[in-house]
Design a protein around this motif. Structure first.
Motif, short mmCIF file in Angstrom:
data_model
loop_
_atom_site.label_atom_id
_atom_site.label_comp_id
_atom_site.label_asym_id
_atom_site.label_seq_id
_atom_site.Cartn_x
_atom_site.Cartn_y
_atom_site.Cartn_z
N ARG A 32 0.83 -1.20 0.02
CA ARG A 32 0.04 -0.11 0.04
C ARG A 32 0.91 1.21 -0.16
N ILE B 83 0.55 4.28 -2.68
CA ILE B 83 0.29 5.76 -2.34
C ILE B 83 1.43 6.38 -2.76
N HIS C 186 -5.69 13.07 2.38
CA HIS C 186 -6.89 12.97 1.73
C HIS C 186 -6.87 12.07 0.53
N TYR C 187 -5.90 11.11 0.69
CA TYR C 187 -5.68 10.03 -0.21
C TYR C 187 -6.88 9.16 -0.91
N GLU C 188 -7.46 8.88 0.01
CA GLU C 188 -8.57 7.88 -0.19
C GLU C 188 -9.66 8.82 -1.26
N THR C 189 -9.94 9.95 -0.96
CA THR C 189 -10.71 10.82 -1.53
C THR C 189 -10.22 11.19 -2.86
N HIS D 68 -7.64 9.96 -4.75
CA HIS D 68 -7.11 9.19 -5.73
C HIS D 68 -8.36 8.72 -6.80
N SER D 69 -9.58 9.09 -6.40
CA SER D 69 -10.57 8.57 -7.16
C SER D 69 -11.12 9.67 -8.42
#
Length: 79
Positions: free
Chosen positions: A9, A13, A52-55, A57-58
């Motif tokens: 992971r 990232i 804020h990677y989770e938001t 990367h989309s």
């Protein structure tokens, strides 16, 4: 069946961070080294991209680059 290689992971990232830097540099037509230094100087990588990677990367690369440019400029103006 071939062996499946799983990428850690952290590596995924960090690849995303590199993509953010390169896409932003391309949008502004300046070197990725300069963008990296500017982002590092204001803490954008640690305090925004990684946080804020989770938001992020989309998002599409184009939208992401625009958001990062706006954020970087705003943060630079505060310093």
């Amino acid at each position: 069946m071939k062996n499946v290689v799983e990428i850690p992971r952290t590596q995924v990232i960090m690849t995303f961070v590199a993509t953010c830097v390169e896409t932003t540099a391309r949008l502004l037509n300046i070197s990725y080294k300069e963008i990296y230094q500017r982002m590092k100087r204001v803490g954008l990588i640690e305090r925004f991209i990684l946080l804020h990677y989770e938001t992020l990367h989309s998002e599409s690369r184009e939208n992401l680059a625009e958001v990062l440019v706006e954020c970087m400029i705003n943060w630079e103006d505060r310093k």
